[in-house]
Scaffold this motif. Structure first.
Motif, PDB file in Angstrom:
ATOM      1  N   UNK A  65       0.826  -1.207   0.000  1.00  0.00           N
ATOM      2  CA  UNK A  65       0.000   0.000   0.000  1.00  0.00           C
ATOM      3  C   UNK A  65       0.861   1.258   0.000  1.00  0.00           C
ATOM      4  N   UNK A  66       0.631   2.097  -0.997  1.00  0.00           N
ATOM      5  CA  UNK A  66       1.346   3.372  -1.137  1.00  0.00           C
ATOM      6  C   UNK A  66       2.866   3.198  -1.079  1.00  0.00           C
ATOM      7  N   UNK A  67       3.345   2.085  -1.612  1.00  0.00           N
ATOM      8  CA  UNK A  67       4.783   1.858  -1.668  1.00  0.00           C
ATOM      9  C   UNK A  67       5.376   1.224  -0.434  1.00  0.00           C
ATOM     10  N   UNK A  68       4.526   0.831   0.520  1.00  0.00           N
ATOM     11  CA  UNK A  68       5.036   0.211   1.740  1.00  0.00           C
ATOM     12  C   UNK A  68       5.152  -1.289   1.621  1.00  0.00           C
ATOM     13  N   UNK A  69       5.330  -1.928   2.760  1.00  0.00           N
ATOM     14  CA  UNK A  69       5.450  -3.379   2.795  1.00  0.00           C
ATOM     15  C   UNK A  69       4.456  -3.922   3.820  1.00  0.00           C
ATOM     16  N   UNK A  70       4.469  -5.218   4.048  1.00  0.00           N
ATOM     17  CA  UNK A  70       3.545  -5.825   5.008  1.00  0.00           C
ATOM     18  C   UNK A  70       4.010  -7.239   5.325  1.00  0.00           C
ATOM     19  N   UNK A  71       3.585  -7.732   6.483  1.00  0.00           N
ATOM     20  CA  UNK A  71       3.897  -9.118   6.817  1.00  0.00           C
ATOM     21  C   UNK A  71       3.229 -10.059   5.816  1.00  0.00           C
ATOM     22  N   UNK A  72       2.015  -9.719   5.400  1.00  0.00           N
ATOM     23  CA  UNK A  72       1.321 -10.545   4.407  1.00  0.00           C
ATOM     24  C   UNK A  72       2.087 -10.579   3.095  1.00  0.00           C
ATOM     25  N   UNK A  73       2.684  -9.459   2.735  1.00  0.00           N
ATOM     26  CA  UNK A  73       3.475  -9.414   1.510  1.00  0.00           C
ATOM     27  C   UNK A  73       4.662 -10.346   1.576  1.00  0.00           C
ATOM     28  N   UNK A  74       5.340 -10.378   2.719  1.00  0.00           N
ATOM     29  CA  UNK A  74       6.478 -11.283   2.868  1.00  0.00           C
ATOM     30  C   UNK A  74       6.037 -12.736   2.737  1.00  0.00           C
ATOM     31  N   UNK A  75       4.906 -13.094   3.339  1.00  0.00           N
ATOM     32  CA  UNK A  75       4.386 -14.454   3.226  1.00  0.00           C
ATOM     33  C   UNK A  75       4.019 -14.808   1.792  1.00  0.00           C
ATOM     34  N   UNK A  76       3.604 -13.804   1.030  1.00  0.00           N
ATOM     35  CA  UNK A  76       3.122 -14.054  -0.331  1.00  0.00           C
ATOM     36  C   UNK A  76       4.239 -14.210  -1.354  1.00  0.00           C
TER      37      UNK A  76
END
Length: 339
Positions: A98-109
């Protein structure tokens, strides 16, 4: 529960200062689980067979809440009709990066994004770009010498995601996931679509050092690459792999490349950018003279699609190279990027 045991001894962040550090609400948040050991422990068979049910999505978050919806979105991208697939991809981008950020879900994906991209060319470039996005710090238009090739966040400068998870950890987990599947990603450097090759160069450059095999593959591709803008991406990727350690051999290579009049202008200019990021030396007069004569309007437009420069460009004028050079020449005007 599932296949992974977590280490509860690792302290989790409890306060949020805004999306990856922007000033904002600083209330108390629940403790958040460290995603790094969870991503590292995903078995190969779970990745290869797309066994989403073996991953503890519900324990992690993205920008809009629980990550439980990520498996369904991934499957819609993979198998949905054109409208459903495109809609799911847009939702994944908004949620995971989102808006160029990251996320724990993104790492899992990450392992699943790469496998879907490998097997299904329909959204290959976008999926690889999304992989790179969740494995990068939010760039905020930072094209400075200290920022253009920076991937992660300093360990002593914690940045938090909206749900309270530590963005530093999410980026580390995503980078490790890319490293684990680097061979799969690098295979896509032979894709006929230059957009895919740009994305692969950008994503492969997040692999933590040392990464001699990745660097060697990028060098090999550069030797045969026929698209000028992709050549620039490959040069910057090689430089980025060396940035965290300021690896001397790569620093010397970039210096030699920008001075080599036999090389194409896009290679020389991108090597100059990489060299400026890899050294603390002041900008020499001969480099300024070279840039003055080589950085033409045509070259600026040609390199506008390079991911590193796209992230710092003036959106109205597509002049990322000029913005980057301005920032590098006037660091005193952009000191806030170091915060």
């Amino acid at each position: 529960m599932g296949w992974i045991e977590t280490d509860a001894s690792t302290p989790a962040p409890k306060r949020w200062e805004g999306w990856e550090g922007w000033a904002g609400w600083a209330g108390t948040l629940p403790e958040r689980e460290d995603v790094r050991p969870v991503v590292a422990a995903i078995p190969r068979i779970v990745k290869d067979d797309l066994r989403y049910d073996a991953v503890p999505w519900a324990r992690f978050d993205h920008a809009y809440g629980s990550a439980q919806d990520v498996p369904g979105l991934l499957e819609s991208v993979r198998l949905g009709d054109a409208k459903a697939s495109e809609g799911a991809l847009t939702t994944l981008w908004n949620s995971l990066a989102h808006q160029g950020g990251t996320s724990t879900a993104g790492a899992l994906a990450v392992p699943f994004l790469l496998r879907i991209a490998f097997a299904h060319p329909r959204h290959r470039a976008s999926l690889v770009r999304l992989t790179a996005a969740v494995a990068h710090r939010m760039p905020w238009g930072d094209g400075t010498r200290g920022g253009l090739l920076r991937v992660g966040l300093p360990a002593d400068r914690p940045r938090y995601e909206p749900a309270g998870s530590l963005a530093n950890w999410s980026i580390e987990a995503a980078r490790s996931a890319v490293a684990a599947d680097a061979a799969l990603l690098l295979h896509l450097l032979d894709d006929p679509d230059p957009e895919v090759r740009h994305a692969v160069a950008h994503a492969s450059a997040v692999v933590p050092p040392p990464a001699p095999v990745v660097a060697a593959v990028l060098h090999g591709r550069l030797a045969v690459e026929d698209d000028p803008a992709v050549r620039a991406s490959l040069v910057l990727a090689i430089g980025q792999l060396a940035w965290e350690t300021r690896e001397p051999e790569t620093t010397a290579t970039m210096h030699a490349w920008w001075r080599d009049a036999a090389r194409p202008p896009e290679v020389r200019v991108s090597a100059a950018l990489a060299w400026l990021c890899l050294t603390d030396d002041s900008i020499p007069a001969d480099l300024d003279a070279f840039l003055d004569t080589t950085v033409t309007d045509d070259l600026v437009e040609l390199l506008a699609v390079v991911p590193w420069l796209d992230a710092v460009e003036d959106l109205d004028k597509r002049n990322g190279l000029l913005v980057c050079l301005h920032q590098m020449h006037h660091p005193e005007d952009f000191a806030w990027f170091a915060d």
